[in-house]
Every structure is written in structure tokens, then in C-alpha cells.
Design a protein around this motif. Structure first.
Motif, short mmCIF file in Angstrom:
data_model
loop_
_atom_site.label_atom_id
_atom_site.label_comp_id
_atom_site.label_asym_id
_atom_site.label_seq_id
_atom_site.Cartn_x
_atom_site.Cartn_y
_atom_site.Cartn_z
N PRO A 68 41.25 38.57 39.87
CA PRO A 68 41.85 39.84 39.44
C PRO A 68 40.92 40.64 38.54
O PRO A 68 40.13 40.08 37.77
CB PRO A 68 43.08 39.38 38.66
N VAL A 69 41.03 41.95 38.65
CA VAL A 69 40.27 42.89 37.81
C VAL A 69 41.29 43.87 37.23
O VAL A 69 42.21 44.31 37.93
CB VAL A 69 39.21 43.65 38.63
N ALA A 70 41.14 44.22 35.96
CA ALA A 70 42.06 45.15 35.31
C ALA A 70 42.08 46.49 36.03
O ALA A 70 41.08 46.91 36.62
CB ALA A 70 41.65 45.36 33.85
N ALA A 71 43.23 47.16 35.98
CA ALA A 71 43.41 48.44 36.66
C ALA A 71 42.36 49.48 36.25
O ALA A 71 41.94 50.30 37.08
CB ALA A 71 44.81 48.99 36.41
N ASP A 72 41.92 49.44 35.01
CA ASP A 72 40.91 50.41 34.56
C ASP A 72 39.48 49.96 34.86
O ASP A 72 38.53 50.67 34.57
CB ASP A 72 41.07 50.70 33.06
N GLY A 73 39.33 48.80 35.47
CA GLY A 73 38.01 48.29 35.83
C GLY A 73 37.17 47.84 34.65
O GLY A 73 36.00 47.50 34.81
N GLY A 74 37.77 47.79 33.49
CA GLY A 74 37.02 47.46 32.27
C GLY A 74 36.39 46.08 32.27
O GLY A 74 35.39 45.86 31.59
N ASP A 75 36.94 45.15 33.03
CA ASP A 75 36.39 43.80 33.08
C ASP A 75 35.63 43.51 34.39
O ASP A 75 35.25 42.37 34.65
CB ASP A 75 37.48 42.76 32.87
N LEU A 76 35.38 44.55 35.18
CA LEU A 76 34.73 44.36 36.48
C LEU A 76 33.37 43.69 36.37
O LEU A 76 33.10 42.72 37.08
CB LEU A 76 34.62 45.69 37.23
N LEU A 77 32.51 44.17 35.50
CA LEU A 77 31.18 43.56 35.38
C LEU A 77 31.26 42.11 34.93
O LEU A 77 30.52 41.25 35.42
CB LEU A 77 30.29 44.36 34.44
N ASP A 78 32.18 41.81 34.01
CA ASP A 78 32.36 40.42 33.58
C ASP A 78 32.83 39.55 34.73
O ASP A 78 32.38 38.42 34.89
CB ASP A 78 33.37 40.34 32.43
N ARG A 79 33.73 40.07 35.56
CA ARG A 79 34.23 39.30 36.71
C ARG A 79 33.12 39.09 37.74
O ARG A 79 33.02 38.01 38.34
CB ARG A 79 35.41 40.02 37.37
N ILE A 80 32.30 40.10 37.97
CA ILE A 80 31.17 39.94 38.90
C ILE A 80 30.20 38.89 38.37
O ILE A 80 29.77 38.00 39.11
CB ILE A 80 30.45 41.28 39.14
N ARG A 81 29.88 38.99 37.09
CA ARG A 81 28.96 37.99 36.50
C ARG A 81 29.55 36.58 36.62
O ARG A 81 28.84 35.62 36.93
CB ARG A 81 28.70 38.33 35.04
N TRP A 82 30.85 36.46 36.37
CA TRP A 82 31.51 35.16 36.48
C TRP A 82 31.39 34.64 37.91
O TRP A 82 31.06 33.47 38.13
CB TRP A 82 32.99 35.29 36.08
#
Length: 106
Positions: A68-82
Motif C-alpha cells: 500500500p501507498v498513501a493517497a497523497d503518495g508521500g511514502d511512495l519513494l520509501d515503498r519503492i526503496r523497501w
């Protein structure tokens, strides 16, 4: 899948290890299904701000079938890195396989 402005084909996009799924003016629908069905990739699904869902989305579970990624995309880069971190390779493969299995009969 449609091509983006840079001319990347849908088939080429599926060669990437991480697929990002974002709703636009409507539910991403078939694109979500294709991304999940490609077991070689894990799908990062941006939470819909407008509750845009297909009839089969109810069977999907965050961290089981997609990341999952937050609706505002704020954690997108962290999720990709993960997802790309070798330390998480087994869990990422498990999520990718579960996502593919979840849509196999849709």
C-alpha cells in the motif's frame, strides 16, 4: 496497457520489478489486474482518495497482495526503496506471487 508520454510500451513496463498503480479520473481497473497478474513484479497501490474500486478489489489485502501507498503518495519513494531492498526480497516475492494468484480467476 497504454504507453506513457515517453513512449514506454505496456509490455516494456511489465519488465520492471515494481509496478505502481494509481487511479486517475476513474479506477485503473484492467491496468491493476494486469500489473497484479505479472508475478515477476510487485504492485504498489496508491490508496484511492475517492474509493474508486472494481468489484473484485474487495478480495485484495494490503501487504498480502500488494504494497500500500498513501493517497497523497508521500511514502511512495520509501515503498519503492523497501521493495527494491535485497533484504526484503523474499517478502516482496511472496507479495508478488499472492497478488498474481488473487487475480488469476478474475
Amino acid at each position: 496497457l497504454a504507453s506513457d508520454a515517453a513512449g514506454v510500451s505496456g509490455a516494456e513496463m511489465l519488465r520492471y520489478a515494481v509496478q505502481v498503480d494509481i487511479d486517475g479520473f476513474g479506477v485503473s481497473g484492467r491496468a491493476t489486474q494486469v500489473k497484479l497478474a505479472h508475478a515477476g513484479s510487485v504492485m504498489l497501490r496508491v490508496t484511492s482518495e475517492h474509493d474508486l474500486v472494481e468489484w473484485w478489489h474487495g478480495q485484495l489485502r494490503a501487504w498480502r497482495d500488494f504494497v500500500p501507498v498513501a493517497a497523497d503518495g508521500g511514502d511512495l519513494l520509501d515503498r519503492i526503496r523497501w521493495a527494491l531492498d535485497a533484504a526484503n526480497a523474499d517478502e516482496v516475492a511472496r507479495i508478488a506471487a499472492a497478488g498474481a494468484a488473487a487475480v488469476a480467476n478474475v
